[in-house]
Structure formats: structure tokens, C-alpha cells
Design an enzyme around this catalytic site. Structure first.
Site, PDB file in Angstrom:
ATOM      1  N   GLY A 184     -27.877 -97.474 -58.139  1.00  0.00           N
ATOM      2  CA  GLY A 184     -28.923 -96.679 -58.378  1.00  0.00           C
ATOM      3  C   GLY A 184     -28.709 -95.426 -59.225  1.00  0.00           C
ATOM      4  N   SER A 185     -29.372 -95.501 -60.430  1.00  0.00           N
ATOM      5  CA  SER A 185     -29.165 -94.683 -61.407  1.00  0.00           C
ATOM      6  C   SER A 185     -30.090 -94.496 -62.422  1.00  0.00           C
ATOM      7  CB  SER A 185     -27.979 -94.829 -62.161  1.00  0.00           C
ATOM      8  OG  SER A 185     -27.813 -96.273 -62.248  1.00  0.00           O
ATOM      9  N   ARG A 186     -29.997 -94.254 -63.722  1.00  0.00           N
ATOM     10  CA  ARG A 186     -30.905 -94.016 -64.889  1.00  0.00           C
ATOM     11  C   ARG A 186     -30.269 -94.352 -66.027  1.00  0.00           C
ATOM     12  NH1 ARG A 186     -33.575 -88.048 -65.304  1.00  0.00           N
ATOM     13  NH2 ARG A 186     -33.472 -88.022 -67.682  1.00  0.00           N
TER      14      ARG A 186
END
Length: 217
Positions: A184-186
Site C-alpha cells: 500500500g502506497s502512492r
């Protein structure tokens, strides 16, 4: 299903934990052990799912800006990119949930002209300040259209490991892998102001396939 090379350590630890907990449950709980083993088996399966490497037909691109990750477009706005370009740019941010493929791909073709790793905080990935305060990497490519494009892997509250394999001087090919982020991240992409933006907030992107913008010579 093909698994990413970054999966080895995580899957080894998950396997040991699953076997250990399942064995203890069966020994002490006997038939009731299924109440523990079934949820654990689902979580164990999700670990494999997270590290999957899908087969994708990556095309050659010159003007197109390609989605660098699977995820959801959460921001499109004009900002000043302060690390490398140091001028007004259009920022496109794509958020990845733990269920998305987490391979990070070059958004444009060209040459890598800058790379840097930054230690930092672990704010939730959709927080606007995460772009400048979280653990992150920054890569810049001079595109085939002679534009400077910056893109940034950003760790989130859950994501605690970022890897990137590119080096200055490498040839970047849009849609091809340059790194990976765990859990999970961007990704942020910074483009010239005259770039034609095709995506919109809320769009779901498929990394290496979807065209999110176009740059002209």
C-alpha cells in the site's frame, strides 16, 4: 502465477508463521482449529496475491505518459516541484491499496537523469504532505519529447519498504518496471504544464497499459 522477486523474504516468513500457528492450533484445539486455520489461510493466500506479476502487453510509447502503477487517481493539480524541476508542474497522484499490483513502472520513455532516496515519515499515503515528508524515492527522466518528467514512490502508513532498480544513465521504457513498493502506497508524477491530461480523479489505472497524459514535441 508468477511471483515478484521481492516476495521471497515475506513469503518465507509468512510460511513459517502459518505452519507454526496451524500446528499449535491442531495440537491444542483439534477440530476447533479450523476457526483459526481458515482465516490464516486466507491471509496467507493474500500475501501471494499481493506479489503477483501479471502478464501485460507493453507497447512502445513516445508522446504517451503511461500509468506507472495499478491504483486510483486521487489528485490532479498544479504544484511547484521543488526537488528537481523546481518550477510549476502538473502533479498526478495514484493511490495503491494492498490488493493492487505493486510493481512500479516508468511513466515515459527516455533517459534517467536523476535518482535519490529520502528517508522520512509514514503518513497515510493519501495525505498531501506525504509527497514531501514520507519515506520516498525521486526519479527524473528526460523523455523522448525532450521534457523532464519527475516521478516519486511514496511509502504509506502500512508500506515500509520501497525498492528501485534504476540508475542515472539508464534507458527508461514506458510501462517497464523500475521498482516495487510493499503493502500500500502512492506514486506521484510531475509533468510540464502544457501536458494534455487524459485521466481524471477517481479513474482506476492499470500500470504499464493505461495512457494518463500526452506530451508533444
Amino acid at each position: 502465477m508468477k511471483l515478484h522477486k521481492e516476495s521471497k523474504g515475506t513469503i518465507a516468513v509468512a510460511s513459517i508463521l502459518f505452519i507454526a500457528v496451524a500446528s499449535v492450533s491442531i495440537y491444542f484445539l483439534e477440530m476447533w482449529s479450523l476457526m483459526i486455520i481458515v482465516p490464516l489461510l486466507i491471509i496467507y493466500g493474500l500475501v501471494f496475491w499481493f506479489f503477483r506479476v501479471p502478464n501485460r502487453d507493453i507497447q512502445d510509447h513516445v508522446e504517451n505518459v503511461i500509468a506507472p502503477v495499478d491504483g486510483k487517481v486521487v489528485m490532479i493539480k498544479e504544484v511547484v516541484e521543488t526537488e528537481f524541476i523546481k518550477e510549476a508542474s502538473i502533479q498526478i497522484s495514484i493511490f495503491m491499496s494492498p490488493l493492487n499490483v505493486h510493481i512500479c513502472r516508468y511513466p515515459v520513455s527516455g533517459n534517467v537523469i536523476y535518482k535519490k532516496y529520502h528517508p522520512g515519515k509514514y503518513l497515510v499515503a493519501w495525505h498531501e504532505k506525504s509527497s514531501t515528508e514520507n519515506e520516498r524515492t525521486t526519479v527524473a527522466v528526460e523523455s523522448l519529447t525532450k521534457h523532464k518528467v519527475v516521478f516519486r514512490q511514496i511509502a504509506g502508513y502500512v508500506a515500509r519498504r520501497i525498492v528501485f532498480y534504476c540508475n542515472e544513465g539508464d534507458q527508461a521504457k514506458a510501462g517497464h518496471e523500475f521498482g516495487f513498493i510493499k503493502f500500500g502506497s502512492r506514486m506521484d508524477i510531475f509533468l510540464p504544464l502544457d501536458t494534455e491530461i487524459i485521466c481524471k480523479i477517481g479513474d482506476k489505472t492499470k500500470g504499464g497499459i493505461d495512457v494518463i497524459a500526452k506530451m508533444r514535441d
